[in-house]
Structure formats: structure tokens, C-alpha cells
Design a protein around this motif. Sequence first.
Motif, PDB file in Angstrom:
ATOM      1  N   LEU A 120       0.854  -1.187   0.000  1.00  0.00           N
ATOM      2  CA  LEU A 120       0.000   0.000   0.000  1.00  0.00           C
ATOM      3  C   LEU A 120       0.889   1.235   0.000  1.00  0.00           C
ATOM      4  O   LEU A 120       1.837   1.327   0.788  1.00  0.00           O
ATOM      5  CB  LEU A 120      -0.878  -0.025   1.249  1.00  0.00           C
ATOM      6  CG  LEU A 120      -2.014   0.976   1.391  1.00  0.00           C
ATOM      7  CD1 LEU A 120      -3.006   0.846   0.247  1.00  0.00           C
ATOM      8  CD2 LEU A 120      -2.730   0.736   2.732  1.00  0.00           C
ATOM      9  N   LEU A 121       0.584   2.182  -0.880  1.00  0.00           N
ATOM     10  CA  LEU A 121       1.378   3.405  -1.026  1.00  0.00           C
ATOM     11  C   LEU A 121       0.549   4.624  -0.655  1.00  0.00           C
ATOM     12  O   LEU A 121      -0.623   4.739  -1.048  1.00  0.00           O
ATOM     13  CB  LEU A 121       1.859   3.542  -2.473  1.00  0.00           C
ATOM     14  CG  LEU A 121       2.667   4.799  -2.843  1.00  0.00           C
ATOM     15  CD1 LEU A 121       4.046   4.771  -2.168  1.00  0.00           C
ATOM     16  CD2 LEU A 121       2.825   4.916  -4.359  1.00  0.00           C
ATOM     17  N   ASP A 126      -1.933  10.010   5.345  1.00  0.00           N
ATOM     18  CA  ASP A 126      -3.076   9.289   4.787  1.00  0.00           C
ATOM     19  C   ASP A 126      -3.095   7.837   5.266  1.00  0.00           C
ATOM     20  O   ASP A 126      -4.163   7.266   5.525  1.00  0.00           O
ATOM     21  CB  ASP A 126      -3.050   9.342   3.262  1.00  0.00           C
ATOM     22  CG  ASP A 126      -3.547  10.669   2.722  1.00  0.00           C
ATOM     23  OD1 ASP A 126      -4.263  11.367   3.454  1.00  0.00           O
ATOM     24  OD2 ASP A 126      -3.206  11.009   1.574  1.00  0.00           O
ATOM     25  N   LEU A 127      -1.920   7.244   5.372  1.00  0.00           N
ATOM     26  CA  LEU A 127      -1.865   5.872   5.875  1.00  0.00           C
ATOM     27  C   LEU A 127      -2.326   5.811   7.330  1.00  0.00           C
ATOM     28  O   LEU A 127      -3.012   4.867   7.735  1.00  0.00           O
ATOM     29  CB  LEU A 127      -0.450   5.312   5.745  1.00  0.00           C
ATOM     30  CG  LEU A 127      -0.014   4.916   4.331  1.00  0.00           C
ATOM     31  CD1 LEU A 127       1.484   4.642   4.288  1.00  0.00           C
ATOM     32  CD2 LEU A 127      -0.778   3.683   3.865  1.00  0.00           C
ATOM     33  N   ALA A 128      -1.964   6.800   8.116  1.00  0.00           N
ATOM     34  CA  ALA A 128      -2.370   6.824   9.529  1.00  0.00           C
ATOM     35  C   ALA A 128      -3.883   6.978   9.649  1.00  0.00           C
ATOM     36  O   ALA A 128      -4.521   6.336  10.494  1.00  0.00           O
ATOM     37  CB  ALA A 128      -1.661   7.949  10.257  1.00  0.00           C
ATOM     38  N   ILE A 129      -4.462   7.838   8.814  1.00  0.00           N
ATOM     39  CA  ILE A 129      -5.916   8.021   8.836  1.00  0.00           C
ATOM     40  C   ILE A 129      -6.620   6.722   8.497  1.00  0.00           C
ATOM     41  O   ILE A 129      -7.601   6.336   9.127  1.00  0.00           O
ATOM     42  CB  ILE A 129      -6.322   9.131   7.845  1.00  0.00           C
ATOM     43  CG1 ILE A 129      -5.826  10.494   8.326  1.00  0.00           C
ATOM     44  CG2 ILE A 129      -7.842   9.142   7.645  1.00  0.00           C
ATOM     45  CD1 ILE A 129      -6.020  11.602   7.321  1.00  0.00           C
ATOM     46  N   ALA A 130      -6.087   6.021   7.482  1.00  0.00           N
ATOM     47  CA  ALA A 130      -6.745   4.818   6.998  1.00  0.00           C
ATOM     48  C   ALA A 130      -6.504   3.618   7.895  1.00  0.00           C
ATOM     49  O   ALA A 130      -7.432   2.878   8.232  1.00  0.00           O
ATOM     50  CB  ALA A 130      -6.264   4.501   5.578  1.00  0.00           C
ATOM     51  N   CYS A 131      -5.252   3.423   8.285  1.00  0.00           N
ATOM     52  CA  CYS A 131      -4.893   2.128   8.856  1.00  0.00           C
ATOM     53  C   CYS A 131      -4.158   2.161  10.181  1.00  0.00           C
ATOM     54  O   CYS A 131      -3.848   1.092  10.731  1.00  0.00           O
ATOM     55  CB  CYS A 131      -4.028   1.364   7.839  1.00  0.00           C
ATOM     56  SG  CYS A 131      -4.884   1.050   6.278  1.00  0.00           S
ATOM     57  N   GLY A 132      -3.802   3.310  10.671  1.00  0.00           N
ATOM     58  CA  GLY A 132      -3.074   3.356  11.931  1.00  0.00           C
ATOM     59  C   GLY A 132      -1.680   2.768  11.800  1.00  0.00           C
ATOM     60  O   GLY A 132      -1.090   2.759  10.721  1.00  0.00           O
ATOM     61  N   ARG A 133      -1.150   2.264  12.893  1.00  0.00           N
ATOM     62  CA  ARG A 133       0.231   1.784  12.895  1.00  0.00           C
ATOM     63  C   ARG A 133       0.370   0.339  12.438  1.00  0.00           C
ATOM     64  O   ARG A 133       1.459  -0.099  12.086  1.00  0.00           O
ATOM     65  CB  ARG A 133       0.829   1.941  14.301  1.00  0.00           C
ATOM     66  CG  ARG A 133       0.978   3.394  14.737  1.00  0.00           C
ATOM     67  CD  ARG A 133       1.688   3.477  16.078  1.00  0.00           C
ATOM     68  NE  ARG A 133       1.907   4.867  16.485  1.00  0.00           N
ATOM     69  CZ  ARG A 133       2.536   5.220  17.602  1.00  0.00           C
ATOM     70  NH1 ARG A 133       2.999   4.269  18.440  1.00  0.00           N
ATOM     71  NH2 ARG A 133       2.703   6.499  17.911  1.00  0.00           N
ATOM     72  N   CYS A 139      -8.668  -2.363   6.684  1.00  0.00           N
ATOM     73  CA  CYS A 139      -8.743  -0.946   7.026  1.00  0.00           C
ATOM     74  C   CYS A 139      -9.164  -0.093   5.831  1.00  0.00           C
ATOM     75  O   CYS A 139      -9.574   1.059   6.009  1.00  0.00           O
ATOM     76  CB  CYS A 139      -7.411  -0.448   7.582  1.00  0.00           C
ATOM     77  SG  CYS A 139      -6.071  -0.312   6.379  1.00  0.00           S
ATOM     78  N   LEU A 140      -9.063  -0.636   4.626  1.00  0.00           N
ATOM     79  CA  LEU A 140      -9.442   0.151   3.459  1.00  0.00           C
ATOM     80  C   LEU A 140     -10.944   0.384   3.398  1.00  0.00           C
ATOM     81  O   LEU A 140     -11.407   1.309   2.729  1.00  0.00           O
ATOM     82  CB  LEU A 140      -8.943  -0.525   2.183  1.00  0.00           C
ATOM     83  CG  LEU A 140      -7.418  -0.601   2.066  1.00  0.00           C
ATOM     84  CD1 LEU A 140      -7.006  -1.242   0.749  1.00  0.00           C
ATOM     85  CD2 LEU A 140      -6.780   0.773   2.203  1.00  0.00           C
ATOM     86  N   ALA A 142     -12.705   1.321   6.067  1.00  0.00           N
ATOM     87  CA  ALA A 142     -12.844   2.559   6.830  1.00  0.00           C
ATOM     88  C   ALA A 142     -12.290   3.746   6.063  1.00  0.00           C
ATOM     89  O   ALA A 142     -12.824   4.862   6.149  1.00  0.00           O
ATOM     90  CB  ALA A 142     -12.136   2.422   8.180  1.00  0.00           C
ATOM     91  N   ALA A 143     -11.221   3.515   5.307  1.00  0.00           N
ATOM     92  CA  ALA A 143     -10.639   4.593   4.512  1.00  0.00           C
ATOM     93  C   ALA A 143     -11.636   5.096   3.477  1.00  0.00           C
ATOM     94  O   ALA A 143     -11.770   6.309   3.242  1.00  0.00           O
ATOM     95  CB  ALA A 143      -9.366   4.105   3.835  1.00  0.00           C
ATOM     96  N   THR A 144     -12.355   4.172   2.850  1.00  0.00           N
ATOM     97  CA  THR A 144     -13.372   4.570   1.874  1.00  0.00           C
ATOM     98  C   THR A 144     -14.492   5.343   2.560  1.00  0.00           C
ATOM     99  O   THR A 144     -14.955   6.372   2.056  1.00  0.00           O
ATOM    100  CB  THR A 144     -13.948   3.330   1.172  1.00  0.00           C
ATOM    101  OG1 THR A 144     -12.885   2.581   0.591  1.00  0.00           O
ATOM    102  CG2 THR A 144     -14.924   3.736   0.084  1.00  0.00           C
ATOM    103  N   ASP A 145     -14.919   4.854   3.718  1.00  0.00           N
ATOM    104  CA  ASP A 145     -15.976   5.544   4.455  1.00  0.00           C
ATOM    105  C   ASP A 145     -15.541   6.944   4.869  1.00  0.00           C
ATOM    106  O   ASP A 145     -16.379   7.855   4.996  1.00  0.00           O
ATOM    107  CB  ASP A 145     -16.362   4.743   5.708  1.00  0.00           C
ATOM    108  CG  ASP A 145     -17.021   3.411   5.370  1.00  0.00           C
ATOM    109  OD1 ASP A 145     -17.527   3.271   4.237  1.00  0.00           O
ATOM    110  OD2 ASP A 145     -17.019   2.506   6.233  1.00  0.00           O
ATOM    111  N   ALA A 146     -14.218   7.123   5.067  1.00  0.00           N
ATOM    112  CA  ALA A 146     -13.701   8.439   5.462  1.00  0.00           C
ATOM    113  C   ALA A 146     -13.490   9.357   4.263  1.00  0.00           C
ATOM    114  O   ALA A 146     -13.030  10.490   4.433  1.00  0.00           O
ATOM    115  CB  ALA A 146     -12.385   8.263   6.211  1.00  0.00           C
ATOM    116  N   GLY A 147     -13.817   8.876   3.078  1.00  0.00           N
ATOM    117  CA  GLY A 147     -13.733   9.721   1.887  1.00  0.00           C
ATOM    118  C   GLY A 147     -12.403   9.658   1.161  1.00  0.00           C
ATOM    119  O   GLY A 147     -12.160  10.466   0.261  1.00  0.00           O
TER     120      GLY A 147
END
Length: 312
Positions: A120-121, A126-133, A139-140, A142-147
Motif C-alpha cells: 500500500l502506497l 493518509d496511511l495513519a488516517i486509513a490504517c493506523g500503525r 482498514c481500506l 474505513a478509509a473509503t468511508d472516510a472519503g
Amino acid sequence: MRERLLAVVGAACLVALALVVRGAIVGGDDEGGSGGGRSDDGRPTVACEPELADVCDQLARAGAIGADPPTLELGDAAAPPDDVDAWITWDPAPAIADFDAGGDGVWGETTLLASGPLALLGTAGDLAIACGREPAWSCLQAATDAGQAIGVGDPSTAEGLARLLPIARTYATDDDPDTLDAAGLRDLVESPVGAQRDARQGATSLATAPGRLNLVVGPREVLASEAASAQGQNRGLVVASPGPSARASIVVAGRRAGDTDAVADAVCGRPGGAATEVEASLREVGASTRCEGDRVSEQLAGFLYQVREKVS
């Protein structure tokens, strides 16, 4: 009477000779009932997915396959041209094409050529917003739900399905297509502005055109090369490896026994010489490990077939 008999015998000989000549000219066209595209020197006619065209070109330069190899996309692979002996594509595209074809299918022997890990790039933010550490493919959602806009590939293509598989599995229970959240997965696929692109194009867009994409899924080596570019470094792009680990594999599928032998020998034989260019073309698309990697099971191929049908 004797002259008439000689004339009849002579005519019969001429007919027999004509049949022999015709057989020599068209012989082989009916062998196996399909395919039959071998060149005059016996090399097979091998087609490649469009993004793998350089792999075919390098194999042709190495003398492993016929010259001027054509391209063949998943959408056309259920009824390929008669002169195509084998197809280099992403696993499990041959199985999906056989589902499309019905009956006994089209493609027979399939050989693994190379593979590479999927990753994943994105920027660290952006990675932290989507997937945390500790990123996971799930987690993708939730990333989609977050826009966030995510490049995952076109599910109507072999390349897109290979990239989408580990994500699609998180939208279903126990890889059962009847439980697939098709609407949610479709939202993810449609999250970027404009159409999905292949991994190289998506990663380049993320590095050079901020705003269109937040994250891109693809072979790790492809993503890492874009992160290391001047534009990628300026944007602060980093590569993450979500769990569970997943790989994208390239295979060659033949229409008859033996059609994949020359390709497998060229890729999986000893490195060096002309094979070096073939290996380089595989690394360019992220398949950095020759002749090793995971193969998609028949069950997962059936799952992906349903994903394509429900999401494309």
C-alpha cells in the motif's frame, strides 16, 4: 483399352499428389482442434496482457516465442484468436476466462512465472488516517468511508483482480461470494475521480498529481520505485505492508500440453544472457521473485469471478 487404363491410373495419381501437397500446406491447422499458431521455426505464438507486453517482447527477442507477440485482455480470453498458443497474464485470469467460456474452457496447462508481494502506497498522514500503525487490508473499508480515494485496479481486468483479491476478501465471510458486500466494494472501486488505472499509473499519479488519489494498492516493487522518485520523496510517500501478506503472481497458460514449455524454460532457467532482460521486464511490473509464489486456489478464482460479476 490399355491406353484408357493408363489414363485412369494417371488421373488417380494426380489427385493423390494434390491431396498430399494440400496436406503439407495446411497440415497442423486442425491439430488439437484449437490454437495451431506456431511460427515457421516452431516457436509458439504467445499473447500478453497489455501491461505485460514488454515481457512478451523480451521473450521474443530471447527467441523463446514467436516474433511480434499480440496482446490479449481478460475480456477476450474466453474466445482467443485461433493462432494464439499461450497467454501470459495475472493469476487467476486463465481460470476466470474458462468460467466465461463454459464447458471444458479454453486454457489447459498453467505455469507460475513470477510473483511479488502486494503493498500500500500513500503519505504517512493518509496511511495513519486509513490504517493506523498496524495496517490490515480490512482498514481500506474505513478509509473509503472516510472519503479517501484508493487505487485498487479495474475489476474487469486481470491486473485489477489480482490487486483487488486481498481487499475483496475482507468484504465477504469465509470467501463466500453470497456474503459479499458488493455495494461497499463498489464504493471503494469507484472512490477515485475517473477510472481505475493499473498499479504503475496509479502510483505515478499519486506521486505527481496530488488530490486524485490518497492510497494505491499494488506490487510492492512498483510502489517502492515511485516512493523513491523525486516526486515521491517530495510528497513524502511511504510503502506499507498490510496483513495478512498477499502476492500477485504472473502465469503462462497454454491451450495444449507443451505450449508453456519454452516460456517456462526462458523465465525459470538459469539467469544471465537474454534471460536478464526478461527478468527485468518482470521486475518492472513488480514480479521480482521468479518461479515462486502463491497460486490462487480454484475456490478463490471462483470467488473473484463473482466479485467481477457483481462489482464491474
